[in-house]
Structures are given as structure tokens and as C-alpha cells.
Design a protein around this motif. Structure first.
Motif, PDB file in Angstrom:
ATOM      1  N   ARG A  84      26.595  50.205  35.738  1.00 15.07           N
ATOM      2  CA  ARG A  84      26.027  48.999  36.340  1.00 15.07           C
ATOM      3  C   ARG A  84      24.545  48.847  36.002  1.00 15.07           C
ATOM      4  O   ARG A  84      24.094  47.751  35.637  1.00 15.07           O
ATOM      5  CB  ARG A  84      26.224  49.031  37.864  1.00 15.07           C
ATOM      6  CG  ARG A  84      25.813  47.741  38.547  1.00 15.07           C
ATOM      7  CD  ARG A  84      26.022  47.825  40.049  1.00 15.07           C
ATOM      8  NE  ARG A  84      25.661  46.571  40.707  1.00 15.07           N
ATOM      9  CZ  ARG A  84      26.497  45.573  40.930  1.00 15.07           C
ATOM     10  NH1 ARG A  84      27.757  45.679  40.560  1.00 15.07           N
ATOM     11  NH2 ARG A  84      26.092  44.469  41.518  1.00 15.07           N
ATOM     12  N   GLU A  85      23.773  49.921  36.113  1.00 18.05           N
ATOM     13  CA  GLU A  85      22.343  49.828  35.839  1.00 18.05           C
ATOM     14  C   GLU A  85      22.078  49.567  34.357  1.00 18.05           C
ATOM     15  O   GLU A  85      21.192  48.778  34.003  1.00 18.05           O
ATOM     16  CB  GLU A  85      21.646  51.121  36.287  1.00 18.05           C
ATOM     17  CG  GLU A  85      21.721  51.384  37.785  1.00 18.05           C
ATOM     18  CD  GLU A  85      21.113  50.236  38.591  1.00 18.05           C
ATOM     19  OE1 GLU A  85      20.083  49.698  38.151  1.00 18.05           O
ATOM     20  OE2 GLU A  85      21.665  49.911  39.650  1.00 18.05           O
ATOM     21  N   ALA A  86      22.866  50.209  33.496  1.00 14.54           N
ATOM     22  CA  ALA A  86      22.688  49.967  32.065  1.00 14.54           C
ATOM     23  C   ALA A  86      23.089  48.537  31.700  1.00 14.54           C
ATOM     24  O   ALA A  86      22.485  47.918  30.817  1.00 14.54           O
ATOM     25  CB  ALA A  86      23.510  50.973  31.251  1.00 14.54           C
ATOM     26  N   GLN A  87      24.099  48.011  32.397  1.00 13.84           N
ATOM     27  CA  GLN A  87      24.504  46.624  32.150  1.00 13.84           C
ATOM     28  C   GLN A  87      23.387  45.663  32.541  1.00 13.84           C
ATOM     29  O   GLN A  87      23.137  44.664  31.848  1.00 13.84           O
ATOM     30  CB  GLN A  87      25.781  46.306  32.933  1.00 13.84           C
ATOM     31  CG  GLN A  87      26.327  44.907  32.690  1.00 13.84           C
ATOM     32  CD  GLN A  87      26.876  44.736  31.285  1.00 13.84           C
ATOM     33  OE1 GLN A  87      27.516  45.640  30.766  1.00 13.84           O
ATOM     34  NE2 GLN A  87      26.597  43.598  30.666  1.00 13.84           N
ATOM     35  N   LYS A  88      22.720  45.936  33.624  1.00 12.01           N
ATOM     36  CA  LYS A  88      21.576  45.110  34.018  1.00 12.01           C
ATOM     37  C   LYS A  88      20.478  45.175  32.959  1.00 12.01           C
ATOM     38  O   LYS A  88      19.875  44.145  32.611  1.00 12.01           O
ATOM     39  CB  LYS A  88      21.029  45.580  35.370  1.00 12.01           C
ATOM     40  CG  LYS A  88      21.943  45.310  36.558  1.00 12.01           C
ATOM     41  CD  LYS A  88      21.278  45.775  37.849  1.00 12.01           C
ATOM     42  CE  LYS A  88      22.173  45.498  39.052  1.00 12.01           C
ATOM     43  NZ  LYS A  88      21.528  45.950  40.321  1.00 12.01           N
ATOM     44  N   ASN A 105      34.116  36.606  34.544  1.00 12.68           N
ATOM     45  CA  ASN A 105      32.960  35.711  34.655  1.00 12.68           C
ATOM     46  C   ASN A 105      31.863  35.996  33.637  1.00 12.68           C
ATOM     47  O   ASN A 105      30.913  35.222  33.548  1.00 12.68           O
ATOM     48  CB  ASN A 105      32.350  35.800  36.062  1.00 12.68           C
ATOM     49  CG  ASN A 105      33.365  35.510  37.157  1.00 12.68           C
ATOM     50  OD1 ASN A 105      34.152  34.583  37.025  1.00 12.68           O
ATOM     51  ND2 ASN A 105      33.350  36.293  38.221  1.00 12.68           N
ATOM     52  N   GLY A 106      31.964  37.112  32.922  1.00 17.94           N
ATOM     53  CA  GLY A 106      30.918  37.446  31.971  1.00 17.94           C
ATOM     54  C   GLY A 106      29.669  38.014  32.599  1.00 17.94           C
ATOM     55  O   GLY A 106      28.631  38.089  31.944  1.00 17.94           O
ATOM     56  N   LYS A 107      29.733  38.414  33.841  1.00 17.56           N
ATOM     57  CA  LYS A 107      28.554  38.970  34.509  1.00 17.56           C
ATOM     58  C   LYS A 107      28.998  40.008  35.530  1.00 17.56           C
ATOM     59  O   LYS A 107      30.191  40.119  35.854  1.00 17.56           O
ATOM     60  CB  LYS A 107      27.745  37.875  35.187  1.00 17.56           C
ATOM     61  CG  LYS A 107      28.524  37.100  36.242  1.00 17.56           C
ATOM     62  CD  LYS A 107      27.704  35.979  36.853  1.00 17.56           C
ATOM     63  CE  LYS A 107      27.454  34.891  35.847  1.00 17.56           C
ATOM     64  NZ  LYS A 107      26.746  33.726  36.447  1.00 17.56           N
ATOM     65  N   LEU A 108      28.054  40.780  36.037  1.00 15.56           N
ATOM     66  CA  LEU A 108      28.356  41.793  37.040  1.00 15.56           C
ATOM     67  C   LEU A 108      28.720  41.141  38.368  1.00 15.56           C
ATOM     68  O   LEU A 108      28.295  40.010  38.651  1.00 15.56           O
ATOM     69  CB  LEU A 108      27.148  42.710  37.237  1.00 15.56           C
ATOM     70  CG  LEU A 108      26.840  43.689  36.095  1.00 15.56           C
ATOM     71  CD1 LEU A 108      25.506  44.375  36.344  1.00 15.56           C
ATOM     72  CD2 LEU A 108      27.940  44.717  35.939  1.00 15.56           C
TER      73      LEU A 108
END
Length: 397
Positions: free
Chosen positions: A7-11, A339-342
Motif C-alpha cells: 500500500r505505501e509503495a503504491q502511494k 477503480n484503478g486506485k487504492l
């Protein structure tokens, strides 16, 4: 490294992608940086033109990625640094000193690569000769049309009448006669060339005008045969079906099949762009302290309109939610696919909770454009129909 979404790396990745396309240094004045769409378009053009693409991840002094700069592989040379290991270097056009690309931030991808050499060739090379032949054939046809097909006005001079009308001093001198004759012809040609369609043509009986035509000569079949041969060679060399190039002939089913094949070829070219951007973004995220890898991918193109794809998207959503309900994927992976997002902060975790007890009901005939449950499909639908089922799985036994 375990295949789960960090999650953090995705951000961090989302911030990098936003910064690459929206964050500019306004103190430098004009600062142009291409967006992701422009980068991919340029890469797609270069992979077709050169057969390879190269890109460098540019970072600042703080090791923060600032740009993805592309490199024309026609300016890159390879030298053998170690036995069997080649290293690239670039030869700038305005300098004789090569620039070493033996750096970890340079990435390279080839299409249809040769194992015996690092240099690549364009997949369009086979279409070069056919394209040149088509251009030459078109120029020949253009000249034939102007010369033989379009009506032209021909002027004929009655020589005996013209000679009798000459002044005595001109008729007695061969040199003056030749000059007077050339001037007379040039004057008539200038006047005829300057005529407008609605201008009247007034002349003496010394001249005679008529239109030139091809008569009964016809080369239509020969021209059609030559053009079909050239079109076939162009389509085969460029790996593009005739329906896409505008040369196709036949039924709608043939055109739909050729279009679907072209989409497959375009998808295969996109895989190399996905690979090089995945590697560049992986390094960008790792430079900021995340031990992860990134996957960059475009959705596969589809010939159907969005309104017709709504039923298929509903089935795909049902499949993703069922996997999420069973715990086969994480909440982050499901949200990105949908949705293409977290998922938003504070959202209740749903992975493995079994919230989806039964399959959602969707249309049994997603091809129907009227909402009826019939089975009629158009030719395009049949050609593009995948082998996937039209209904989600039923509830677990």
C-alpha cells in the motif's frame, strides 16, 4: 516480492507518476515534459521505426525521479565490455565523443531480437519496397491521368496558309522564318493555357482546335491487378491487414476478423512498452526506499463501444468481487482492478470475509443491444466474441 500489493509503495508510485507529468520547475521558464500517454506514443512509434526502444530514468541530486527520457536507438552503438556482454554508448549528432550508457538507469527493449547481435531492425523493413513501388505506381498513374484521361485542347496550324500570310522579308530569310514560327506557336500556346472554362476562343481559319481522347483503349484490369499485388505486399510487410489500411475487400466478417488480428498485433507491441516502463518505475520506487517491483500495463484494446462492454464489465466485476470474497486477492488488488486506485482510508477489509454468498445476476445475452434475451449477434460481435463464459459462477455448493 510475494506478489501482494504494498500500500505505501503504491502511494509512492502514484506520487511519482503524478510528479512526472504535473510537477514542473517554473524557475526555468518553459519546461516541457511529455506525459505518460505521449511517452507511450513515442515509444510505440520508435519500436516500429527502429525495432527497439531505449529510455533513461532521470533523477535529481536527491535521487528523486524527475523524467523518463527516451533515446533513439539509431544513435546507440554496442561494444563488448566482457566476453558475451555488450554495453551501449550513444554518439551525439553534434559531438564526436560518445556518451556511455553503462548506467543502471538506462533501459532497453527489442522486438523480434536476433540472439547473435545486439542491433535490432524495424519490423516494417519488409514493407519498404512495396511502399516505394506503390508510390511510384501512384505517380505513374497520376501522369497517365493528366496526359491521357483528362481532355486536352490540341491546336493545329495550317502550314501552307500560315506561310502565305508571312511578310516577304520573313519568308525570304530562313533564320527569320524559324524565329517567327517559334514566336507564333509560343503566342498561341500562352493564350490557350491562360483560357478560363467560360472564355470564348476566337481564331482564324489558319488554326484548328480539337480535344484529344484515349479512344477505345482501356487498361482498367491491368491497373487493378497491379494495385492488388502492391497492396498485398504492403499489408504483408507492414503486418497490417488490408481492412485497416483501407485496401480490404469482401464481407463484413472478413473485415471484422482482420481488425481483430490487427488489435492482437498492436497488443503484442504494447507488451514491450509495458516491460520497459515497469522496469523504470520499479527503479524509481526502489530509489525511494521500497523493496518492491512495479507492473505497468495498458488495458487490452477492444473494438466494441463502451455501452456494449457494460455487460462484460459487470461480469468481470462479479469475478473480482468473488475472488475478494474468497480471499484469493487483497482489498488493494481488487480496488486497483476495479477503480484503478487504492481503496479509501478507513474502508472495512473485505478479503476473505465471504460477503459475496451468491453470484450477481447479469444479462444472459450481453451482445443484445435491446435488452432482450435473444441470441442474435452481428458479424462484428461474432468475430470479437471471446471464449469467456457469459455468466459468473454460481454460489458455492
Amino acid at each position: 516480492v510475494d506478489g501482494l500489493i504494498d500500500r505505501e509503495a503504491q502511494k509512492t508510485l502514484n506520487q511519482i507518476l503524478t510528479a512526472l507529468t504535473t510537477r514542473f520547475d517554473y524557475s526555468k521558464g518553459f519546461d516541457w515534459r511529455p506525459g505518460i500517454r505521449s511517452i507511450c506514443e513515442n515509444m510505440r512509434y520508435m519500436v516500429l521505426l527502429r525495432g527497439a526502444i531505449g529510455a533513461e530514468l532521470v533523477v535529481d541530486k536527491a535521487m528523486v525521479p524527475t523524467e523518463i527520457r527516451q533515446v533513439d536507438m539509431a544513435t546507440v552503438e554496442w561494444f563488448e565490455k566482457l566476453p558475451g556482454h555488450f554495453t551501449p554508448q550513444q554518439k551525439p549528432a553534434n559531438s564526436s565523443t560518445p556518451v556511455s550508457l553503462d548506467i543502471p538507469t538506462f533501459f532497453f527493449e527489442q522486438i523480434d531480437a536476433d540472439l547473435l547481435e545486439p542491433y535490432s531492425s524495424s519490423p516494417m523493413e519488409a514493407a519498404v519496397q512495396a511502399t516505394l513501388a506503390d508510390q511510384e505506381f501512384t505517380n505513374d498513374l497520376r501522369r497517365v491521368i493528366k496526359r491521357a484521361l483528362h481532355p486536352r485542347l490540341a491546336a493545329q496550324i495550317a502550314f501552307e496558309t500560315f506561310r502565305k500570310s508571312l511578310p516577304p522579308e520573313v519568308a525570304a530569310d530562313p533564320e527569320k522564318f524559324t524565329a517567327y514560327q517559334a514566336q507564333f506557336i509560343s503566342t498561341i500556346q500562352t493564350q490557350i493555357d491562360g483560357l478560363e472554362p467560360d472564355d470564348a476562343l476566337v481564331y482564324f481559319d489558319t488554326l484548328k482546335f480539337e480535344y484529344l481522347s484515349r479512344g477505345n483503349e482501356s487498361l482498367e484490369r491491368e491497373y487493378s491487378t497491379l494495385q492488388n499485388i502492391i497492396n498485398s505486399k504492403m499489408a504483408a510487410g507492414a503486418k497490417v491487414p488490408g481492412a485497416v489500411l483501407g485496401h480490404g475487400a469482401g464481407s463484413q466478417n472478413i473485415a471484422s476478423t482482420e481488425s481483430a488480428l490487427f488489435v492482437k498485433y498492436a497488443t503484442g507491441t504494447q507488451l514491450h512498452i509495458n516491460s520497459i516502463l515497469s522496469r523504470a518505475l520499479t527503479m524509481a520506487v526502489r530509489l525511494l526506499g521500497h523493496d518492491v517491483y512495479c507492473e505497468f500495463a495498458y488495458d487490452e484494446p477492444d473494438l466494441r463501444p463502451k455501452s456494449e462492454l457494460a455487460a462484460f464489465r459487470a461480469m468481470d466485476q462479479s469475478r473480482i468481487l468473488e475472488q475478494l470474497s474468497l480471499g484469493l486477492i487483497t482489498d488493494e488488488e481488487a480496488s486497483i482492478q476495479l477503480n484503478g486506485k487504492l481503496p479509501p482510508a478507513g474502508m472495512k477489509p473485505l478479503s476473505g470475509t465471504g460477503f459475496k454468498g451468491g453470484a450477481s445476476q447479469v444479462s444472459q445475452n450481453p451482445y443484445s443491444t435491446t435488452g432482450a434475451m435473444g441470441s442474435d449477434q452481428t458479424a462484428t460481435d461474432k468475430a470479437n466474441q471471446p471464449d469467456t463464459p457469459t455468466q459468473p459462477k454460481g454460489p458455492a455448493k
